[in-house]
Design an enzyme around this catalytic site. Structure first.
Site, PDB file in Angstrom:
ATOM      1  N   SER A 383       1.429  -3.479   1.450  1.00 39.70           N
ATOM      2  CA  SER A 383       0.284  -3.460   2.341  1.00 39.70           C
ATOM      3  C   SER A 383      -1.011  -3.479   1.511  1.00 39.70           C
ATOM      4  O   SER A 383      -1.171  -4.349   0.664  1.00 39.70           O
ATOM      5  CB  SER A 383       0.363  -2.254   3.285  1.00 39.70           C
ATOM      6  OG  SER A 383      -0.533  -2.395   4.356  1.00 39.70           O
ATOM      7  N   HIS A 514       7.151  -2.418   8.879  1.00 40.34           N
ATOM      8  CA  HIS A 514       6.180  -2.597   7.793  1.00 40.34           C
ATOM      9  C   HIS A 514       6.608  -1.803   6.567  1.00 40.34           C
ATOM     10  O   HIS A 514       6.942  -0.619   6.650  1.00 40.34           O
ATOM     11  CB  HIS A 514       4.804  -2.138   8.279  1.00 40.34           C
ATOM     12  CG  HIS A 514       3.683  -2.486   7.345  1.00 40.34           C
ATOM     13  ND1 HIS A 514       3.620  -3.659   6.631  1.00 40.34           N
ATOM     14  CD2 HIS A 514       2.546  -1.801   7.025  1.00 40.34           C
ATOM     15  CE1 HIS A 514       2.514  -3.688   5.928  1.00 40.34           C
ATOM     16  NE2 HIS A 514       1.844  -2.566   6.136  1.00 40.34           N
TER      17      HIS A 514
END
Length: 565
Positions: A383, A514
């Protein structure tokens, strides 16, 4: 350990190995900036070459035997009851469509897992057979595989055969050579150091506004590069453009870097221009005796740390927020980097975080090398930390392997694509969310077509070093379509440099969470770790792009890939 002190030195200088310490069993040295020509010695007398756990063999000259082979065997890591080995077999004869490599193990020796080959064992006899994609070997071509061995010690086999022919390095009648030289010329002189282009002229301004991706092979003087050696200065031009328009300036080596390295931690003390700061990171080693290659893991998560450790590399858990804090205004940045270079610095967090990685490397280089190998480094993160890992790898050429995970806007995906991709975070949103990008990007946040470069060229700054891009197509915000396009365009640079195996991109994954660890990434990660950090085998060049978020390079480019001499 005693404190280590780093003094800035020319880019061509490297830290010597500690006196009396042989590292051949664990780490194989290589020049910076690209894959090495292998250390190959004739295998005519195998027994005399069983030294420090390695058997090596010489690639034959142009006139080679119609039947012949050589084998290079390296023990790259050892632990109690097991070890890891890498094998390179080179075909010295006429082309073959498939291969079987055989050898004998001693009593109690076995294999628990293997990669890049199907390995079977019957008693003491071991046979490694090609897999679907690496069976064809032209004259002078090599295949690489590795395995985890079990049993007492890590004995080196005394002899090998390929397809029933003894691999002695002997040659006879001459076949027709096929394909190019298996060890192509690297992209310029051996670099060493954080950045090797300080002597290059980077005064050009780059191309004008263009809605498509700029030509990565077009120098700022308007000419296209023609030789691999030209890439060194083309990279330097790209670095200057990236600093001036996207990320902000990364300062050169500080006046002083000191610190300590132990099996559990690293401390870093930096002084530059009369200002000082310090920070630390934790260390986890894989077990066994060092020195170990090391992967810096941003925020403690990124690439699968279990795979990293089981591959024989150490993990350095690095908190980038100590070096560059999120949640501040652009005029009042804070953290260790800004302690030294000022809270109003125009340099964004991504470069500041990468600066912290570089200073960790400085300390490891200056240490005695007992714990961590001063010549083998990787970096990963997910991320926002994937953005950071991507930029760190681009701006420090000592990093052998860069592994960004789901990096999104400000990371690997092309800015021009993000501005148009449905559901993706826009460049202006990324610029406003946190001071990740440099202040200068504010002039381009709503006009990315005006950028003189895009992220495919930042991939080019990493080339030809290892790069494994891991993407998640299930979250629109991450812009996986733009990420795939960046990877496809960047692969053209690797191809031009003769190192297409060193870049991989995998977005064909089933788990949509994620920053999850994914089974689809384990094997290419392991192969990249072996190739880049242990110099065992070759990068897989694995491209598996999700059909739900495909890249479209033809749409975004009007340039062709040159054949660089």
């Amino acid at each position: 350990m005693d404190s280590a002190r780093f003094s800035p030195r020319p880019a061509s200088s490297r830290s010597p190995a500690p006196p009396g310490r042989s590292r051949t069993r664990q780490v194989r040295r290589r020049p910076r900036g690209g894959r090495p020509a292998r250390r190959l010695v004739a295998l005519a007398a195998v027994a005399s070459l069983v030294t420090a756990g390695a058997v090596t063999a010489m690639t034959a000259p142009a006139a080679v035997a119609a039947e012949g082979c050589s084998v290079e065997y390296d023990v790259v890591n050892e632990w109690q009851g097991g070890y890891q080995a890498g094998v390179t077999v080179t075909n010295l004869g006429d082309p073959v469509a498939s291969w079987d490599v055989t050898w004998e193990f001693g009593s109690g020796q076995g294999i628990s897992q293997a990669w890049n080959a199907r390995v079977t064992q019957s008693g003491s006899r071991v046979t490694a057979s090609n897999v679907a994609w690496n069976g064809s070997l032209g004259t002078g071509r090599s295949a690489n595989f590795g395995f985890i061995g079990t049993g007492p010690g890590a004995p080196v086999p005394g002899a090998f055969t390929m397809n029933g022919v003894a691999c002695t390095g002997d040659v006879g009648s001459t076949p027709t050579p096929t394909g190019p030289d298996p060890t192509p010329t690297g992209p310029g002189p051996g670099s060493g150091g954080e950045f090797d282009g300080s002597d290059c002229d980077v005064s050009g301004s780059g191309p004008g506004a263009d809605p498509r991706l700029p030509d990565p092979f077009l120098s700022t003087d308007g000419s296209r590069i023609t030789h691999r050696s030209d890439w060194r200065c083309r990279r330097a031009e790209t670095k200057k453009l990236a600093e001036d328009t996207m990320y902000g300036t990364k300062p050169g080596p500080p006046d002083s870097v000191t610190g300590t390295v132990t099996g559990s931690s690293i401390t870093v003390n930096v002084s530059d221009g009369g200002r000082s700061t310090s920070f630390s990171a934790s260390v986890e080693t894989p077990g066994g005796s060092g020195p170990f290659p090391a992967v810096v893991v941003y925020g403690g998560f990124g690439g699968d740390t279990a795979t990293i450790l089981s591959s024989g590399a150490a993990v350095i858990r690095y908190d980038p927020l100590v070096v560059g804090q999120e949640g501040t205004s652009r005029g009042n940045k804070s953290g260790a980097f800004y302690d030294v270079y000022g809270s109003n610095s125009g340099t964004g967090l991504l470069v500041a975080w990468g600066w912290g990685v570089s200073r960790i490397i400085d300390v490891i280089e200056a240490d005695d090398g007992g714990v961590l190998d001063p010549d083998s480094f990787g970096v990963t993160g997910c991320s926002r930390y994937g953005k950071g890992a991507f930029v760190a790898g681009a701006f420090d050429q000592r990093i052998d392997l860069t592994m960004p995970v789901e990096s999104g806007a400000g990371g690997a995906p092309i800015m021009r694509g993000l501005a148009q991709e449905s559901g993706a975070q826009s460049p202006s949103s990324a610029y406003g969310e946190q001071p990740w990008l440099g202040d200068a990007f504010g002039s381009y946040q709503s006009n990315v077509s005006g950028l003189p470069l895009d992220t495919h060229q930042v991939i080019g700054m990493i080339a030809p070093r290892g790069l494994f891009l891991m993407e998640n197509p299930h979250i629109d915000w991450l812009g996986a379509g733009s990420g795939a396009t960046a990877a496809l365009a960047g692969r053209e640079i690797y191809r031009a440099l003769g190192e297409a195996g060193n870049i991989s991109y995998v977005s064909a994954v089933s788990d949509g969470n994620h920053c999850a660890n994914r089974s689809e990434w384990v094997q290419p990660m392991r192969q990249h770790l072996q190739a880049s950090l242990f110099d065992a085998g070759q990068g897989p060049g694995d491209f598996r792009i999700s059909p739900s978020r495909p890249g479209d390079l033809d749409r975004w480019r009007d340039w062709t890939t040159p054949s660089l001499s």
